[in-house]
Write a protein that holds these residues in place. Structure first.
Motif, PDB file in Angstrom:
ATOM      1  N   VAL A 204       0.836  -1.205   0.000  1.00 59.31           N
ATOM      2  CA  VAL A 204       0.000   0.000   0.000  1.00 59.31           C
ATOM      3  C   VAL A 204       0.868   1.250   0.000  1.00 59.31           C
ATOM      4  N   PHE A 205       1.952   1.221   0.770  1.00 59.41           N
ATOM      5  CA  PHE A 205       2.866   2.375   0.816  1.00 59.41           C
ATOM      6  C   PHE A 205       3.444   2.659  -0.567  1.00 59.41           C
ATOM      7  N   ALA A 206       3.894   1.611  -1.247  1.00 62.10           N
ATOM      8  CA  ALA A 206       4.443   1.796  -2.592  1.00 62.10           C
ATOM      9  C   ALA A 206       3.375   2.320  -3.549  1.00 62.10           C
ATOM     10  N   GLU A 207       2.162   1.793  -3.440  1.00 63.30           N
ATOM     11  CA  GLU A 207       1.072   2.256  -4.294  1.00 63.30           C
ATOM     12  C   GLU A 207       0.727   3.714  -4.004  1.00 63.30           C
ATOM     13  N   ASN A 208       0.812   4.127  -2.736  1.00 62.90           N
ATOM     14  CA  ASN A 208       0.537   5.515  -2.377  1.00 62.90           C
ATOM     15  C   ASN A 208       1.591   6.459  -2.958  1.00 62.90           C
ATOM     16  N   LEU A 209       2.852   5.998  -2.973  1.00 61.21           N
ATOM     17  CA  LEU A 209       3.892   6.808  -3.613  1.00 61.21           C
ATOM     18  C   LEU A 209       3.583   7.010  -5.088  1.00 61.21           C
ATOM     19  N   ALA A 210       3.159   5.926  -5.739  1.00 66.32           N
ATOM     20  CA  ALA A 210       2.830   6.023  -7.161  1.00 66.32           C
ATOM     21  C   ALA A 210       1.615   6.913  -7.392  1.00 66.32           C
TER      22      ALA A 210
ATOM     23  N   ALA B  77       8.064  -4.243  -3.553  1.00 70.14           N
ATOM     24  CA  ALA B  77       8.292  -4.575  -4.964  1.00 70.14           C
ATOM     25  C   ALA B  77       7.001  -4.839  -5.722  1.00 70.14           C
ATOM     26  N   GLY B  78       5.855  -4.758  -5.025  1.00 69.16           N
ATOM     27  CA  GLY B  78       4.570  -4.904  -5.704  1.00 69.16           C
ATOM     28  C   GLY B  78       3.964  -6.288  -5.629  1.00 69.16           C
ATOM     29  N   LEU B  79       4.555  -7.196  -4.829  1.00 71.05           N
ATOM     30  CA  LEU B  79       3.994  -8.540  -4.714  1.00 71.05           C
ATOM     31  C   LEU B  79       2.824  -8.549  -3.739  1.00 71.05           C
ATOM     32  N   ARG B  80       1.834  -9.380  -4.046  1.00 66.70           N
ATOM     33  CA  ARG B  80       0.649  -9.516  -3.205  1.00 66.70           C
ATOM     34  C   ARG B  80       0.642 -10.901  -2.573  1.00 66.70           C
ATOM     35  N   PRO B  81       0.388 -11.012  -1.266  1.00 66.36           N
ATOM     36  CA  PRO B  81       0.478 -12.313  -0.598  1.00 66.36           C
ATOM     37  C   PRO B  81      -0.487 -13.349  -1.136  1.00 66.36           C
TER      38      PRO B  81
ATOM     39  N   ALA C 285      22.155  -8.665  -1.158  1.00 66.78           N
ATOM     40  CA  ALA C 285      23.563  -8.335  -1.402  1.00 66.78           C
ATOM     41  C   ALA C 285      23.766  -6.816  -1.309  1.00 66.78           C
ATOM     42  N   ASP C 286      24.987  -6.397  -1.004  1.00 69.28           N
ATOM     43  CA  ASP C 286      25.308  -4.974  -0.957  1.00 69.28           C
ATOM     44  C   ASP C 286      25.054  -4.335  -2.319  1.00 69.28           C
ATOM     45  N   GLY C 287      24.409  -3.175  -2.290  1.00 65.86           N
ATOM     46  CA  GLY C 287      24.154  -2.461  -3.527  1.00 65.86           C
ATOM     47  C   GLY C 287      23.015  -3.013  -4.358  1.00 65.86           C
ATOM     48  N   ALA C 288      22.225  -3.906  -3.777  1.00 68.02           N
ATOM     49  CA  ALA C 288      21.108  -4.486  -4.518  1.00 68.02           C
ATOM     50  C   ALA C 288      20.040  -3.434  -4.784  1.00 68.02           C
ATOM     51  N   THR C 289      19.289  -3.625  -5.842  1.00 70.33           N
ATOM     52  CA  THR C 289      18.198  -2.708  -6.155  1.00 70.33           C
ATOM     53  C   THR C 289      16.863  -3.407  -6.003  1.00 70.33           C
ATOM     54  N   LEU C 290      15.881  -2.622  -5.624  1.00 69.89           N
ATOM     55  CA  LEU C 290      14.508  -3.100  -5.448  1.00 69.89           C
ATOM     56  C   LEU C 290      13.618  -2.407  -6.463  1.00 69.89           C
ATOM     57  N   PRO C 291      12.790  -3.153  -7.195  1.00 69.45           N
ATOM     58  CA  PRO C 291      11.850  -2.493  -8.121  1.00 69.45           C
ATOM     59  C   PRO C 291      10.640  -1.977  -7.347  1.00 69.45           C
ATOM     60  N   LEU C 292      10.715  -0.756  -6.853  1.00 68.18           N
ATOM     61  CA  LEU C 292       9.653  -0.182  -6.029  1.00 68.18           C
ATOM     62  C   LEU C 292       8.355  -0.124  -6.816  1.00 68.18           C
TER      63      LEU C 292
END
Length: 461
Positions: A31-37, A74-78, A94-101
């Motif tokens: 929900v937080f990610a969706e609110n940012l969008a 990352a947008g996954l739904r349980p 891992a260090d420096g990993a990216t997340l697809p927000l």
């Protein structure tokens, strides 16, 4: 105010090991990610941070909370994701990993972006988390682009800080009730069963076809979970090295039941195996149905499988009545007390599930509404004061066996109630209120913190 919660909400398909510590945080992060969008700020985000308070901070590691949060961001739904896509998202980061927000916008994340603050308990609920997002200026003094606090209030349900604690229902309720007394009065006035009251309310929300399809999907998921758990061996994750037992018990029972002459009834042993199967799947992070929580997810499916296998005339229509009766009872508990172990101890989780299963079984065995209410009351009464003290913060010891024993209690409560006429001294309303009061009086260390009880007296090997 109506107490009714839809079966398609109270029984939600998700992932293990915890509805409040895995599914709820995952939904909050989503929900937080969706609110940012929705606010047009998604592409500005360069840093995300999540602080876990109270019980989430205490036992979040054992429940996979950080993995679930990154999956939700990352947008996954349980209810729809592959459980394998959740496991290890934070643990193996891992260090420096990216997340697809929100599934699209890449953000660099680190393990220390998830912060554990078990000694800080927010007033809204023991399961609290604050999510923050920053843009180019991510210094300590910079204001976040968005910051929201969420409470995971049990059963996968979430509430954002500032939202109403008891939001008004947006659905019509042709048969509203706020107590078991009012529920029984509806049954008396219309000459119907508890499941019929639930069906009327459900059809007003989903329609008859939508309701039956939803109930069948819930049962299919419950059945699949039992079958999966009955056919998998091995060691559960988390470090306690708890061995799966359901599959071995199944093989022993199948061998015994195949003998030409048998000396004992194995129905109770099968009941135990069904419950163990679900909770072993849950502990492994597999696909489960929250009923009404993940920690208590084995009881209702186990008793329903017992009904199908050992009650003559049991059928799919009976399973629908079973689930509707259970949700009518669970709605009362959720509205008037709690289904959250962090709020009320395990009496709120296993006690509630046992009451729901007992009343549901009594109904499909031909019980009257008052016998059904009596069965639920008996089951809840004998779980009052039950603490939540998971060893190592994992939903394994004593949780898995506790579901098997509670399933037996549910069957006993249903059959005991059927021997009476529904008249009893203690009402379901009284025992639910007693459970609420007991939860308030219970010391915090016995409410899903792993700081008391078995959690501190069992040596983790």
């Amino acid at each position: 105010m109506t107490a009714y919660v839809s079966a398609l909400d109270l029984f939600s398909i998700g992932i293990g090991p915890s509805s409040s510590h895995t599914v709820g945080p995952m939904r909050a992060a989503l929900v937080f990610a969706e609110n940012l969008a929705a606010g047009g700020r998604l592409d500005e985000v360069v840093r995300i941070r999540c602080s876990l308070f109270g019980s989430l901070g205490s036992t979040g590691l054992g429940h996979g909370t950080p993995d679930a949060i990154l999956a939700g961001l990352a947008g996954l739904r349980p209810e729809a994701c592959d459980p394998d896509d959740v496991r290890g998202r934070w643990t193996d980061l891992a260090d420096g990993a990216t997340l697809p927000l929100n599934g699209t916008h890449p953000v660099t994340v680190q393990k220390n972006d998830v912060v554990f603050e078990p000694r800080t308990r927010l007033p809204g609920h023991p399961n609290a988390m604050t999510l923050s997002a920053w843009g180019d200026d991510a210094s300590p003094d910079a204001a976040p682009l968005l910051e929201e606090t969420y409470y995971s209030i049990g059963g996968g349900f979430i509430r954002r800080d500032g939202d109403p604690v008891r939001p008004a229902s947006i659905h019509p309720q042709p048969m509203p009730y706020a107590s078991s007394a009012a529920l029984l009065a509806l049954c008396d006035a219309h000459g119907i069963g508890i499941c019929d009251v639930a069906r009327a309310n459900e059809e007003a929300i989903h329609g008859a076809q939508g309701l039956d399809a939803g109930l069948d999907a819930i049962w299919d998921a419950m059945h699949s979970c039992v079958e999966a758990g009955l056919h998998v061996d091995g060691i559960l994750p988390g470090g306690l090295r708890v061995k799966r037992r359901a599959s071995a018990i199944r093989m022993q029972l199948e061998e015994y039941d195949g003998l030409p002459q048998r000396e004992r009834d194995t129905s109770t042993e099968w009941l135990h195996a069904f419950a163990l199967a679900v909770n072993e799947e849950n502990a492994s992070g597999g696909r489960v149905v929250t009923a009404p929580t993940n920690g208590a997810a084995g009881i209702i499916p186990a008793v329903a499988h017992y009904y199908l296998r050992f009650v003559p005339g049991a059928d799919a229509a009976g399973i629908r009545r079973f689930l509707l009766t259970a949700v009518a009872i669970g709605s009362l508990v959720k509205a008037n007390a709690s289904i959250s172990g962090a709020e009320g101890g395990c009496q709120a989780e296993v006690g509630s599930a046992c009451a729901m299963a007992a009343g549901a079984l009594c109904a499909v065995l031909g019980g009257t509404p008052r016998q059904v209410e009596n069965a639920a009351e008996i089951a809840m009464e004998h779980h009052l004061g039950l603490t939540c003290d998971p060893v190592g913060g994992l939903v394994q010891v004593p949780c898995i066996e506790r579901n098997a024993i509670a399933a037996s209690t549910a069957v006993s409560a249903a059959r005991l109630a059927l021997h009476g006429d529904g008249t009893h001294l203690v009402s379901l309303d009284t025992v639910i209120e007693t459970m609420r009061q007991t939860g308030l009086d219970m010391m915090t260390k016995y409410k899903e913190t792993s700081e008391g009880g078995l959690a501190v007296n069992v040596i983790e090997c």
